[in-house]
Design an enzyme around this catalytic site. Sequence first.
Site, short mmCIF file in Angstrom:
data_model
loop_
_atom_site.label_atom_id
_atom_site.label_comp_id
_atom_site.label_asym_id
_atom_site.label_seq_id
_atom_site.Cartn_x
_atom_site.Cartn_y
_atom_site.Cartn_z
N GLY A 81 62.31 46.77 16.31
CA GLY A 81 61.25 46.82 15.50
C GLY A 81 60.37 45.68 15.14
N GLY A 104 49.95 41.99 21.45
CA GLY A 104 49.63 41.84 22.70
C GLY A 104 49.16 42.99 23.59
CD GLU A 154 55.64 53.11 10.46
OE1 GLU A 154 55.14 53.60 11.47
OE2 GLU A 154 55.22 51.90 10.02
CG ASN A 227 51.62 53.29 23.39
OD1 ASN A 227 52.41 52.12 23.39
ND2 ASN A 227 51.14 53.90 22.47
CG HIS A 363 20.97 38.92 63.11
ND1 HIS A 363 20.17 39.73 62.42
CD2 HIS A 363 19.98 37.84 63.62
CE1 HIS A 363 18.92 39.46 62.33
NE2 HIS A 363 18.84 38.32 63.18
CE1 TYR A 366 34.42 31.79 59.05
CE2 TYR A 366 34.88 30.34 60.83
CZ TYR A 366 35.35 30.67 59.60
OH TYR A 366 36.10 29.87 58.86
CG ASN A 377 17.03 30.45 64.52
OD1 ASN A 377 16.73 31.28 63.71
ND2 ASN A 377 17.72 30.91 65.55
CB ALA A 380 22.46 37.32 66.49
#
Length: 456
Positions: A81, A104, A154, A227, A363, A366, A377, A380
Amino acid sequence: MLNSAMSVVILAAGKGTRMYSDIPKVLHTLAGKPMVQHVIDAATKLGAAQVHLVYGHGGELLKQTLKDDKLNWVLQAEQLGTGHAMQQAAPFFSDDEDILMLYGDVPLISVETLQRLRDAKPQGGIGLLTVKLDDPSGYGHITRENGKVTGIVEHKDATDEQRQIQEINTGILIANGADLKRWLSKLTNNNAQGEYYITDIIALAYQEGREIAAVHPARISETDGVNNRLQLSRLERIYQAEQAEKLLLSGVMLRDPARFDLRGTLHCGMDVEIDANVIIEGYVTLGHRVKIGAGCIIKNSVIGDDCEISPYSVVEDAHLEAACTIGPFARLRPGAELLAGAHVGNFVEMKKARLGKGSKAGHLTYLGDAEIGDNVNIGAGTITCNYDGANKFKTVIGDDVFVGSDTQLVAPVTVGKGATIAAGTTVTRNVADNELVLSRVPQVHKQGWQRPVKKK
């Protein structure tokens, strides 16, 4: 009024069986942050001298997740409790400080409401947060005599008449440390649940002639507990609606407030526009006149004035100077930096890379572990080959370089200012300023060539 010193107890020992999860209930997230962290943050902003976290189930995971050396961890080995939980924390209470009790799994409680509760606490009495519900079933009912709070019953222990009382207990209260320790020592478990109720201290205080001041929150949702996942999802929507409202009232244009999620802190300049289904995570700053397209995710980034991020782009731990354009479908990973006027187009990925002023990668590219100068520049299909299977290496490209399509730059490599790299080139050695570099297999022509025919 002048407040006493204050510490906070957060009850977080429950398992959360109805969440159907191995994760402790209070670690389930709202707006990208564990529910209990919202409560800890509120306690900190309120000026708590100490935060005591009462834990039980999943204690190790709680400690690993929160990683807060300022918390005082209090173990509740058996869940008997709320009163029992507070008894575990009581040895840490100072007699001359106030103790504020929070939960919490009640993540939307506001600092403003808690400050009003703190201010309302009578000398030697209890400040109690209550709400009125049309259907009070299942809650602790507030009993009064001549308007004064006398106790909390309660629902399972209440009479039929008491069950009609609409004012209910939220569980949040504040009292003096010495008083609280005395009342906690008098609790019994003589009730239908066989538990020690913290709510019984209200009657004990009343019997001593102490005043109990009831305060209502600004919004009932502040005291809603969780809950199950349905309740959590509802609180998420309430929280997001409140954040969207604040942004709209501060001048940010959200095209569809119901489809915007803020999972952190957002600072915006003037005339910012954010389209539907955008997610903001962590700490994000958007400058003046920034436009964010639909479906974008922005995390822990700074976006300069007049930048435009086209739909379905992901920007994480990146920094963009003014007037940059991103996407659509671009990905800026941690360490990406774009100087003023730079452009990163569709299906371009950057990681730990710097793109100079006015430079463009339009384009299918990576750029990883790279430093790229101004007015460059990037054609692609360009790839900076930064990884040899064991280590990462850097590519450096000077100002005014033209990189043709389908180029591979095998790091470590440096390309000098003004150089031109022809399409289809694999660069494995450094390139001097203003050089033309090309590496191609000789083109072969075969007259009368016949394509292979499938065998029948």
